[in-house]
Design a protein around this motif. Structure first.
Motif, PDB file in Angstrom:
ATOM      1  N   GLU A 227       0.828  -1.210   0.000  1.00 32.79           N
ATOM      2  CA  GLU A 227       0.000   0.000   0.000  1.00 32.79           C
ATOM      3  C   GLU A 227       0.863   1.261   0.000  1.00 32.79           C
ATOM      4  OE1 GLU A 227      -3.165  -0.020  -0.479  1.00 32.79           O
ATOM      5  OE2 GLU A 227      -3.542  -2.154  -0.179  1.00 32.79           O
TER       6      GLU A 227
ATOM      7  N   ILE B   8     -15.929   3.555  -2.901  1.00 28.93           N
ATOM      8  CA  ILE B   8     -14.820   2.627  -3.040  1.00 28.93           C
ATOM      9  C   ILE B   8     -13.528   3.412  -3.166  1.00 28.93           C
ATOM     10  CG2 ILE B   8     -16.197   0.794  -4.064  1.00 28.93           C
ATOM     11  CD1 ILE B   8     -15.149   1.633  -6.780  1.00 28.93           C
ATOM     12  N   GLY B   9     -12.428   2.734  -2.911  1.00 29.48           N
ATOM     13  CA  GLY B   9     -11.125   3.388  -3.003  1.00 29.48           C
ATOM     14  C   GLY B   9     -10.773   4.072  -1.702  1.00 29.48           C
TER      15      GLY B   9
ATOM     16  N   TYR C 206      -8.600   3.074   0.597  1.00 24.48           N
ATOM     17  CA  TYR C 206      -8.363   2.169   1.713  1.00 24.48           C
ATOM     18  C   TYR C 206      -6.893   2.029   2.094  1.00 24.48           C
ATOM     19  CZ  TYR C 206     -12.975   0.097   2.416  1.00 24.48           C
ATOM     20  OH  TYR C 206     -14.273  -0.122   2.760  1.00 24.48           O
ATOM     21  N   GLY C 207      -5.983   2.565   1.277  1.00 19.80           N
ATOM     22  CA  GLY C 207      -4.560   2.312   1.483  1.00 19.80           C
ATOM     23  C   GLY C 207      -4.041   2.690   2.852  1.00 19.80           C
TER      24      GLY C 207
ATOM     25  N   ILE D 116      -5.708   1.002   5.897  1.00 19.09           N
ATOM     26  CA  ILE D 116      -5.261  -0.384   6.096  1.00 19.09           C
ATOM     27  C   ILE D 116      -3.896  -0.410   6.776  1.00 19.09           C
ATOM     28  CG2 ILE D 116      -4.363  -2.388   4.845  1.00 19.09           C
ATOM     29  CD1 ILE D 116      -6.776  -2.230   3.025  1.00 19.09           C
TER      30      ILE D 116
ATOM     31  N   MET E 250      -4.362   0.427  10.376  1.00 21.88           N
ATOM     32  CA  MET E 250      -5.020  -0.650  11.112  1.00 21.88           C
ATOM     33  C   MET E 250      -4.045  -1.780  11.455  1.00 21.88           C
ATOM     34  SD  MET E 250      -8.420  -2.543   9.677  1.00 21.88           S
ATOM     35  CE  MET E 250      -7.628  -3.585   8.470  1.00 21.88           C
TER      36      MET E 250
ATOM     37  N   SER F 240      -5.589  -2.980  -1.500  1.00 16.70           N
ATOM     38  CA  SER F 240      -6.823  -2.246  -1.252  1.00 16.70           C
ATOM     39  C   SER F 240      -7.554  -1.914  -2.550  1.00 16.70           C
ATOM     40  CB  SER F 240      -6.523  -0.966  -0.467  1.00 16.70           C
ATOM     41  OG  SER F 240      -5.753  -0.072  -1.246  1.00 16.70           O
TER      42      SER F 240
ATOM     43  N   LEU G 273      -9.765  -4.752  -3.300  1.00 15.40           N
ATOM     44  CA  LEU G 273     -10.959  -4.675  -2.445  1.00 15.40           C
ATOM     45  C   LEU G 273     -11.965  -3.699  -3.039  1.00 15.40           C
ATOM     46  CD1 LEU G 273      -9.484  -4.482   1.178  1.00 15.40           C
ATOM     47  CD2 LEU G 273     -10.733  -6.401   0.162  1.00 15.40           C
ATOM     48  N   GLY G 274     -11.437  -2.583  -3.569  1.00 12.72           N
ATOM     49  CA  GLY G 274     -12.302  -1.586  -4.194  1.00 12.72           C
ATOM     50  C   GLY G 274     -13.049  -2.151  -5.393  1.00 12.72           C
TER      51      GLY G 274
ATOM     52  N   LEU H 155     -15.822  -4.396  -4.110  1.00  8.87           N
ATOM     53  CA  LEU H 155     -16.950  -3.608  -3.586  1.00  8.87           C
ATOM     54  C   LEU H 155     -17.769  -3.005  -4.724  1.00  8.87           C
ATOM     55  CD1 LEU H 155     -15.207  -1.822  -0.579  1.00  8.87           C
ATOM     56  CD2 LEU H 155     -17.122  -3.423  -0.445  1.00  8.87           C
ATOM     57  N   GLY H 156     -17.071  -2.523  -5.741  1.00  8.95           N
ATOM     58  CA  GLY H 156     -17.764  -1.967  -6.901  1.00  8.95           C
ATOM     59  C   GLY H 156     -18.610  -3.018  -7.608  1.00  8.95           C
TER      60      GLY H 156
ATOM     61  N   GLN I 157      -8.393 -13.418   4.885  1.00  4.72           N
ATOM     62  CA  GLN I 157      -8.208 -12.668   6.130  1.00  4.72           C
ATOM     63  C   GLN I 157      -8.311 -11.164   5.910  1.00  4.72           C
ATOM     64  OE1 GLN I 157      -4.750 -13.642   8.404  1.00  4.72           O
ATOM     65  NE2 GLN I 157      -5.223 -15.820   8.448  1.00  4.72           N
ATOM     66  N   ILE I 158      -7.704 -10.676   4.819  1.00  2.84           N
ATOM     67  CA  ILE I 158      -7.711  -9.230   4.638  1.00  2.84           C
ATOM     68  C   ILE I 158      -9.113  -8.747   4.264  1.00  2.84           C
ATOM     69  CG2 ILE I 158      -7.009  -9.096   2.185  1.00  2.84           C
ATOM     70  CD1 ILE I 158      -5.896  -6.864   5.139  1.00  2.84           C
TER      71      ILE I 158
ATOM     72  N   LEU J 166     -10.730  -8.698   7.714  1.00  2.00           N
ATOM     73  CA  LEU J 166     -10.181  -7.642   8.579  1.00  2.00           C
ATOM     74  C   LEU J 166     -10.687  -6.264   8.208  1.00  2.00           C
ATOM     75  CD1 LEU J 166      -6.384  -8.506   9.012  1.00  2.00           C
ATOM     76  CD2 LEU J 166      -8.152  -8.439  10.784  1.00  2.00           C
ATOM     77  N   THR J 167     -10.851  -6.026   6.915  1.00  2.00           N
ATOM     78  CA  THR J 167     -11.267  -4.693   6.479  1.00  2.00           C
ATOM     79  C   THR J 167     -12.778  -4.507   6.571  1.00  2.00           C
ATOM     80  OG1 THR J 167     -11.170  -5.543   4.210  1.00  2.00           O
ATOM     81  CG2 THR J 167      -9.296  -4.247   4.970  1.00  2.00           C
TER      82      THR J 167
ATOM     83  N   VAL K  91     -15.311  -5.946   4.996  1.00  2.00           N
ATOM     84  CA  VAL K  91     -16.159  -5.955   3.811  1.00  2.00           C
ATOM     85  C   VAL K  91     -16.608  -7.372   3.428  1.00  2.00           C
ATOM     86  CG1 VAL K  91     -15.127  -3.828   2.927  1.00  2.00           C
ATOM     87  CG2 VAL K  91     -14.221  -6.028   2.168  1.00  2.00           C
TER      88      VAL K  91
ATOM     89  N   LEU L  62     -20.283  -7.593   2.714  1.00  2.00           N
ATOM     90  CA  LEU L  62     -20.657  -6.793   1.540  1.00  2.00           C
ATOM     91  C   LEU L  62     -20.316  -7.490   0.225  1.00  2.00           C
ATOM     92  CD1 LEU L  62     -19.483  -3.250   2.719  1.00  2.00           C
ATOM     93  CD2 LEU L  62     -21.834  -3.936   2.228  1.00  2.00           C
TER      94      LEU L  62
END
Lengths: 160, 114
Positions: free
Chosen positions: A45, A110-111, A113-114, A117, A120, B61, B64-65, B68-69, B89-90, B93-94, B96, B99
């Protein structure tokens, strides 16, 4: 143990950066496999952000441009692993002092998240203007367990 | 690291199904192909959409986007994401997992590779 790596600011080199840091951490620490996976994602990231900053800057110029370079370091000392990613991509698009909140996925955004994360999964995160770009510093405690959100819950943001 | 994205379709009990399978790692370099496959699938109005990430070793990430889209485009309950190990896991963890309709295949992942 100290690793230093300078890579072209190109998307093809993000995987190499992940590999170098994770292999170094695997050899030099007793981190659990899931923490190594955290480091893999953190490096990815951070370096992705750096490459994208360089890309944004390049789009502002006409004609072919040198993509520039990104500096990466990984130090293990005093029970901590410190990862520093420095770009010269003209500055960050995120507020440098955080908070690095994830976007609200439930409302369809969306987007972005970098940095949330990285925040976190790490014990400390700082994002600073540096020279012609941005420096991201991430600290992971070697004796820490994966415990997502522990900082936010326990003592607020530790952005320094 | 190379990444292979393939799309296959099938029909079951009159329902049109499509699967996007990813082998390798999804990151800044490899995501354009995945994103484009997700857009094609989302535009084609399938009854059920499956994303098979069980042979995918890494997602970031941006991936992931894309998930989600895709979930938003195909609508509730029509997307299933099969994943195992660190990738599952990721997603969890995030926050989603629900979703995107995560189906965590880690149990068979572990025994399958041992």
């Amino acid at each position: 143990m100290i690793v230093r790596l300078t890579i072209p600011a190109r998307r093809e080199f993000v995987a190499l950066a992940r590999q170098v840091v994770v292999e170094s951490a695997r050899r030099e620490t007793a981190l659990a496999p899931e923490r190594l996976e955290d480091i893999r994602l953190i490096v990815s990231e951070a370096v992705t952000n750096a490459v994208q900053a360089h890309s944004r800057m390049a789009r502002g110029h006409s004609g072919p441009t040198d993509p520039g370079t990104i500096d990466l370091s990984c130090d293990v000392s005093d029970g901590r692993i410190t990862i520093v990613v420095t770009d010269s991509g003209g500055g960050s698009e995120v507020p440098l002092d955080g908070p690095f909140e994830p976007p609200d996925a439930s409302v369809g955004r969306i987007g972005g998240y970098g940095l949330p994360i990285i925040d976190m999964l790490s014990d400390e995160l700082s994002v600073r203007a540096a020279g012609q770009g941005t420096r991201i510093t991430v600290v992971i405690n070697l004796d820490g367990q994966r415990d997502v959100g522990r900082r936010s819950a326990a003592n607020g943001r530790s952005v320094s | 690291m190379l990444c292979d994205v393939s799309v296959s379709t099938s029909s079951r009990a009159g329902e049109r199904e499509v699967t996007i399978q990813v082998v390798g790692e999804l990151d800044l370099a490899t995501i354009p192909e995945f994103r484009s496959a997700a857009r094609r699938v989302a535009a084609a109005d399938y009854d059920n959409v499956q994303v098979d990430l069980r042979a995918c070793e890494f997602i970031d990430s941006a991936a992931l986007g894309v998930l989600l889209g895709l979930a938003r485009r195909v609508g509730p309950g029509r997307l299933a994401v099969l994943a195992a190990g660190p990738v599952a896991q990721i997603i969890t963890l995030t926050g989603v997992a629900e979703l995107v309709g995560l189906v965590d295949d880690s149990a068979s992942h572990g025994t399958g590779r041992a």
